[in-house]
Every structure is written in C-alpha cells, then in structure tokens.
Design a protein around this motif. Structure first.
Motif, PDB file in Angstrom:
ATOM      1  N   THR A  49       0.907  -1.241   0.071  1.00 21.63           N
ATOM      2  CA  THR A  49       0.055  -0.127  -0.178  1.00 21.63           C
ATOM      3  C   THR A  49       0.674   1.197  -0.114  1.00 21.63           C
ATOM      4  OG1 THR A  49      -1.802  -1.190   1.283  1.00 21.63           O
ATOM      5  CG2 THR A  49      -1.769   1.357   1.283  1.00 21.63           C
ATOM      6  N   THR A  50       1.974   1.283   0.680  1.00 23.38           N
ATOM      7  CA  THR A  50       2.785   2.399   0.725  1.00 23.38           C
ATOM      8  C   THR A  50       3.457   2.612  -0.570  1.00 23.38           C
ATOM      9  OG1 THR A  50       3.376   1.640   3.146  1.00 23.38           O
ATOM     10  CG2 THR A  50       4.774   3.109   1.786  1.00 23.38           C
ATOM     11  N   LEU A  51       3.694   1.660  -1.329  1.00 24.08           N
ATOM     12  CA  LEU A  51       4.183   1.812  -2.821  1.00 24.08           C
ATOM     13  C   LEU A  51       3.215   2.527  -3.639  1.00 24.08           C
ATOM     14  CD1 LEU A  51       6.140   1.019  -5.138  1.00 24.08           C
ATOM     15  CD2 LEU A  51       5.045  -1.154  -5.249  1.00 24.08           C
ATOM     16  N   PHE A  52       2.071   2.101  -3.571  1.00 22.71           N
ATOM     17  CA  PHE A  52       0.934   2.790  -4.262  1.00 22.71           C
ATOM     18  C   PHE A  52       0.814   4.154  -3.944  1.00 22.71           C
ATOM     19  CE2 PHE A  52      -2.334  -0.717  -5.765  1.00 22.71           C
ATOM     20  CZ  PHE A  52      -1.174  -1.284  -6.447  1.00 22.71           C
ATOM     21  N   HIS A  53       0.880   4.414  -2.468  1.00 19.89           N
ATOM     22  CA  HIS A  53       0.768   5.996  -2.029  1.00 19.89           C
ATOM     23  C   HIS A  53       1.975   6.867  -2.440  1.00 19.89           C
ATOM     24  CE1 HIS A  53      -2.615   4.833   1.267  1.00 19.89           C
ATOM     25  NE2 HIS A  53      -2.764   4.515  -0.095  1.00 19.89           N
ATOM     26  N   ILE A  54       3.066   6.065  -2.608  1.00 16.54           N
ATOM     27  CA  ILE A  54       4.168   6.808  -3.427  1.00 16.54           C
ATOM     28  C   ILE A  54       3.970   7.280  -4.682  1.00 16.54           C
ATOM     29  CG2 ILE A  54       6.653   6.639  -3.803  1.00 16.54           C
ATOM     30  CD1 ILE A  54       6.878   5.256  -1.045  1.00 16.54           C
ATOM     31  N   ILE A  55       3.496   6.090  -5.494  1.00 20.23           N
ATOM     32  CA  ILE A  55       3.330   6.486  -6.952  1.00 20.23           C
ATOM     33  C   ILE A  55       2.070   7.740  -7.093  1.00 20.23           C
ATOM     34  CG2 ILE A  55       2.356   5.489  -9.188  1.00 20.23           C
ATOM     35  CD1 ILE A  55       3.252   2.867  -8.083  1.00 20.23           C
ATOM     36  N   MET A  56       1.153   7.794  -6.221  1.00 19.04           N
ATOM     37  CA  MET A  56       0.276   8.970  -6.354  1.00 19.04           C
ATOM     38  C   MET A  56       0.976  10.259  -5.774  1.00 19.04           C
ATOM     39  SD  MET A  56      -2.186   7.280  -7.851  1.00 19.04           S
ATOM     40  CE  MET A  56      -3.616   8.355  -7.913  1.00 19.04           C
ATOM     41  N   GLY A  57       2.082  10.190  -4.942  1.00 18.66           N
ATOM     42  CA  GLY A  57       2.446  11.238  -4.415  1.00 18.66           C
ATOM     43  C   GLY A  57       1.897  11.683  -2.967  1.00 18.66           C
ATOM     44  N   LEU A  58       1.102  10.477  -2.518  1.00 20.10           N
ATOM     45  CA  LEU A  58       0.543  10.756  -1.175  1.00 20.10           C
ATOM     46  C   LEU A  58       1.448  10.710   0.022  1.00 20.10           C
ATOM     47  CD1 LEU A  58      -2.645   8.645  -1.915  1.00 20.10           C
ATOM     48  CD2 LEU A  58      -2.415  11.332  -1.951  1.00 20.10           C
ATOM     49  N   LEU A  59       2.507   9.978  -0.266  1.00 18.10           N
ATOM     50  CA  LEU A  59       3.733   9.757   0.475  1.00 18.10           C
ATOM     51  C   LEU A  59       5.107  10.185  -0.377  1.00 18.10           C
ATOM     52  CD1 LEU A  59       3.025   6.348   2.088  1.00 18.10           C
ATOM     53  CD2 LEU A  59       2.755   8.606   3.272  1.00 18.10           C
ATOM     54  N   LYS A  60       5.707  11.013   0.292  1.00 19.58           N
ATOM     55  CA  LYS A  60       6.933  11.430  -0.452  1.00 19.58           C
ATOM     56  C   LYS A  60       8.322  10.610   0.067  1.00 19.58           C
ATOM     57  CE  LYS A  60       4.839  14.796  -2.662  1.00 19.58           C
ATOM     58  NZ  LYS A  60       3.737  15.066  -2.036  1.00 19.58           N
ATOM     59  N   PRO A  61       9.054   9.777  -1.060  1.00 19.96           N
ATOM     60  CA  PRO A  61       9.967   9.280  -0.386  1.00 19.96           C
ATOM     61  C   PRO A  61      11.152   9.852   0.094  1.00 19.96           C
ATOM     62  CG  PRO A  61       9.764   9.207  -2.933  1.00 19.96           C
ATOM     63  CD  PRO A  61       8.733   9.795  -2.241  1.00 19.96           C
ATOM     64  N   ALA A  62      12.289   9.340   0.697  1.00 17.32           N
ATOM     65  CA  ALA A  62      13.196  10.168   1.162  1.00 17.32           C
ATOM     66  C   ALA A  62      14.298  10.152   0.420  1.00 17.32           C
ATOM     67  CB  ALA A  62      13.815   9.484   2.509  1.00 17.32           C
ATOM     68  N   SER A  63      14.414   9.239  -0.620  1.00 19.03           N
ATOM     69  CA  SER A  63      15.393   9.233  -1.868  1.00 19.03           C
ATOM     70  C   SER A  63      14.876   8.571  -2.734  1.00 19.03           C
ATOM     71  CB  SER A  63      16.629   8.719  -1.173  1.00 19.03           C
ATOM     72  OG  SER A  63      16.560   7.610  -0.766  1.00 19.03           O
ATOM     73  N   GLY A  64      15.528   8.627  -4.035  1.00 21.65           N
ATOM     74  CA  GLY A  64      15.194   7.887  -5.200  1.00 21.65           C
ATOM     75  C   GLY A  64      14.709   8.648  -6.320  1.00 21.65           C
ATOM     76  N   LYS A  65      14.401   8.011  -7.306  1.00 20.11           N
ATOM     77  CA  LYS A  65      13.746   8.920  -8.482  1.00 20.11           C
ATOM     78  C   LYS A  65      12.400   8.393  -8.999  1.00 20.11           C
ATOM     79  CE  LYS A  65      15.498   8.579 -12.791  1.00 20.11           C
ATOM     80  NZ  LYS A  65      16.489   8.561 -14.000  1.00 20.11           N
ATOM     81  N   ILE A  66      11.422   9.386  -9.423  1.00 19.24           N
ATOM     82  CA  ILE A  66      10.234   8.889  -9.763  1.00 19.24           C
ATOM     83  C   ILE A  66       9.987   9.297 -11.331  1.00 19.24           C
ATOM     84  CG2 ILE A  66       7.689   8.805  -9.472  1.00 19.24           C
ATOM     85  CD1 ILE A  66       8.022   9.285  -6.311  1.00 19.24           C
ATOM     86  N   GLU A  67       9.687   8.750 -12.273  1.00 18.99           N
ATOM     87  CA  GLU A  67       9.292   9.089 -13.523  1.00 18.99           C
ATOM     88  C   GLU A  67       7.840   8.697 -13.616  1.00 18.99           C
ATOM     89  OE1 GLU A  67      13.649   9.982 -15.790  1.00 18.99           O
ATOM     90  OE2 GLU A  67      12.374   8.184 -16.055  1.00 18.99           O
ATOM     91  N   ILE A  68       7.058   9.392 -14.146  1.00 21.90           N
ATOM     92  CA  ILE A  68       5.769   8.780 -14.406  1.00 21.90           C
ATOM     93  C   ILE A  68       5.436   9.594 -15.873  1.00 21.90           C
ATOM     94  CG2 ILE A  68       3.164   8.477 -14.039  1.00 21.90           C
ATOM     95  CD1 ILE A  68       4.514   8.355 -10.718  1.00 21.90           C
ATOM     96  N   PHE A  69       4.776   8.968 -16.782  1.00 19.24           N
ATOM     97  CA  PHE A  69       4.325   9.499 -18.073  1.00 19.24           C
ATOM     98  C   PHE A  69       5.657  10.313 -18.732  1.00 19.24           C
ATOM     99  CE2 PHE A  69       0.280   9.356 -15.867  1.00 19.24           C
ATOM    100  CZ  PHE A  69      -0.359   8.183 -16.559  1.00 19.24           C
ATOM    101  N   GLY A  70       6.785   9.707 -18.489  1.00 19.98           N
ATOM    102  CA  GLY A  70       7.867  10.211 -19.381  1.00 19.98           C
ATOM    103  C   GLY A  70       8.613  11.324 -18.508  1.00 19.98           C
ATOM    104  N   LYS A  71       8.135  11.755 -17.498  1.00 21.39           N
ATOM    105  CA  LYS A  71       8.574  12.931 -16.852  1.00 21.39           C
ATOM    106  C   LYS A  71       8.761  12.723 -15.326  1.00 21.39           C
ATOM    107  CE  LYS A  71       4.945  16.124 -18.574  1.00 21.39           C
ATOM    108  NZ  LYS A  71       3.993  16.806 -18.137  1.00 21.39           N
ATOM    109  N   SER A  72       9.827  13.437 -15.028  1.00 24.70           N
ATOM    110  CA  SER A  72      10.268  13.319 -13.267  1.00 24.70           C
ATOM    111  C   SER A  72       9.169  13.979 -12.634  1.00 24.70           C
ATOM    112  CB  SER A  72      11.691  14.089 -13.260  1.00 24.70           C
ATOM    113  OG  SER A  72      11.921  14.028 -12.066  1.00 24.70           O
ATOM    114  N   VAL A  73       8.873  13.352 -11.468  1.00 24.79           N
ATOM    115  CA  VAL A  73       7.636  13.884 -10.650  1.00 24.79           C
ATOM    116  C   VAL A  73       8.489  13.888  -9.266  1.00 24.79           C
ATOM    117  CG1 VAL A  73       5.592  13.516 -11.825  1.00 24.79           C
ATOM    118  CG2 VAL A  73       6.725  11.778 -10.698  1.00 24.79           C
TER     119      VAL A  73
END
Ligand SMILES: Nc1ncnc2c1ncn2[C@@H]1O[C@H](COP(=O)(O)OP(=O)(O)O)[C@@H](O)[C@H]1O
Ligand SMILES: [Mg+2]
Length: 243
Positions: A49-73
């Motif tokens: 569940t935490t992973l899903f919330h990170i993808i939606m931006g409901l939780l902000k990771p301490a580190s790492g890279k998120i790209e969605i639809f080809g853009k960095s978020v």
C-alpha cells in the motif's frame, strides 16, 4: 518515441520510512509499461500500500527517482496531473468515499476534472451502469454494504477515465458474486494496471506478470509464485493458465 518503448511508471532506488520507523520501501525499482498488468502479492506489512501511495504522491520518499508518463515528478504540483491520470482504488473503501450520495461521490472526479454538471452526471450514470449499479445513484454512501462500497469506489475511480489503475486488494471482504463481477470488469477493461492481492488464482486470471515484495523491494521471480496446483475454481468459468 513510441509509447511502449519507455516505462510509464519508472521508480529507481526509492526509499521510504514512516516517521521514526525503519525503511518500509528500500531502494525499490519498478518499471511499468503501457499494456502491463502486474499482480503484486506479498504478506501484510511488506509495503504494498505504501508503494501505491508513493506512486500517487500521497507519501514522499526520502530518496530515489520517480518518473511517470516520461516526466520526472517531485513536487506536489507534479503529482496533480498524475492523480488525474492514474486511478487508485484504496484498500479501504472508506478512504475513497466521502460524499453523502453515490451519484455525488462518482460525479466528484469528473467535476474536478472540469466536466460540466450534466457531463459529470452522464459519465457517472454510465459508469454505475457498467458496474451493475444502476439505481444506486441516490443511495446514502455510508449505509452501503462493504461489497457495494467497494463497487462504488471502483465507479469513482473509473469515472475519471484513468490511463492506469492501481488496485489495492479489490476483492477483500467481497462475496463470491461481487468478486466474480470485479474479475469480469477487469478482464473487459482495456487498461494497464497494478493489482495487489493475496489470491494467486485471482492474479493468475487477471494479470500477466506477478511480482512480490520483500525487504522493501520488488522481486519479479514469477516462477517462485506461479506453480502447478490442484484446486476447486472459486470463480467458475474464468479461463486462466497454470504454469
Ligand atoms: N501511517 C503509518 N504510520 C506508521 N507506520 C505505517 C503506516 N502505514 C503503514 N505503516 C507500516 O508500514 C509497513 C508497510 O505497511 P503497508 O504499506 O500498509 O503494507 P501492506 O500494504 O503490504 O500490508 C507496515 O509495517 C505498517 O505497519
Ligand atoms: Mg496494504
């Protein structure tokens, strides 16, 4: 660039801890491509569940890279677009539903996306019909049964016409008839999704790859999880493969 050639969700070395706790997500990598249907199965508390919330931006990771639809978020405003285009079915329907009536709950998303009131009502009715919920429009949301709430939650997500679905244990607590309905709906939707469930047969019927999570990371060793087995088919006639 062809839409299939780059991941529409690309997570690299994502780490997340709840305040004061150990990392729940730990250097996690995930690539999700257009057309993927990924099942995610792992014991409770492994960070699904935490992973899903990170993808939606409901939780902000301490580190790492998120790209969605080809853009960095990164920022909250980057996620506003993501939340319009990715539909999250929450593990708990009570986190999803907040309006007095079913129609208001389902119309909320389309209205929020800038649809007119008439359009929003039209989309909501169509979605409710599609889910077999015609006639539910004026029901009081909090009085619905668990299964009905789950289906209405699904309607609120589908009414936003998302490009990707994240489904967090959609079958939990449902009777066999409603479970069958959800499986039919998934098999008939032309949409990419990630589906969390504890039920291997359900995942085998509705997904193309099955991943698990361990120590805050995703493991994609399908062979370890799909295996030959004898069972009575709970879902009757739904075709699925055993490997
Ligand atoms: N809001 C929270 N505050 C603190 N710890 C949490 C919170 N939500 C979840 N956790 C902890 O994070 C871990 C992962 O939870 P979760 O992502 O819900 O796992 P899963 O969905 O795989 O069951 C668990 O140990 C859980 O207790
Ligand atoms: Mg969970």
């Amino acid at each position: 660039m062809n839409e299939n050639s780059y991941p529409i969700i690309n997570l690299e070395k994502i780490t997340y801890s709840y305040p004061g706790g150990p990392p729940v997500i730990n250097e996690l990598d995930l690539k999700f491509y257009h057309g993927d249907r990924i099942g995610l199965i792992a014991p409770n508390g492994n960070g699904k569940t935490t992973l899903f919330h990170i993808i939606m931006g409901l939780l902000k990771p301490a580190s790492g890279k998120i790209e969605i639809f080809g853009k960095s978020v990164r920022e909250e405003r980057d996620f506003l677009d993501i939340r319009r285009r990715i539909g999250l079915l929450f593990q708990d329907a009570d986190d999803q539903l907040f309006s007095p009536t079913v129609l208001e709950d389902v119309a909320f998303g389309p209205l929020n996306l800038g649809r007119s009131k008439e359009e929003a009502i039209e989309i909501s009715r169509k979605t409710l019909n599609f889910l077999g919920l015609a006639g539910f429009e004026n029901k009081i949301t909090f009085k619905l049964s668990g299964g009905e709430k789950r289906l209405v939650s699904f309607a609120t997500v589908l009414a936003m016409e998302p490009e990707i679905l994240l489904l967090d244990e959609p079958l939990t607590g449902l009777d066999n008839q409603t479970r069958g309905k959800i499986i039919d709906i998934l098999l008939n939707l032309d949409i990419s999704y990630i589906l969390i469930s504890h039920e291997i047969d359900f995942l085998a019927a509705t997904t193309k790859q099955i991943y698990t999570m361990e120590n805050g990371m995703i493991l994609s060793d399908e062979k370890a999880y799909i295996h030959k087995h004898d069972h009575i088919h709970q879902f009757g006639t739904i075709p699925h493969k055993h490997m």
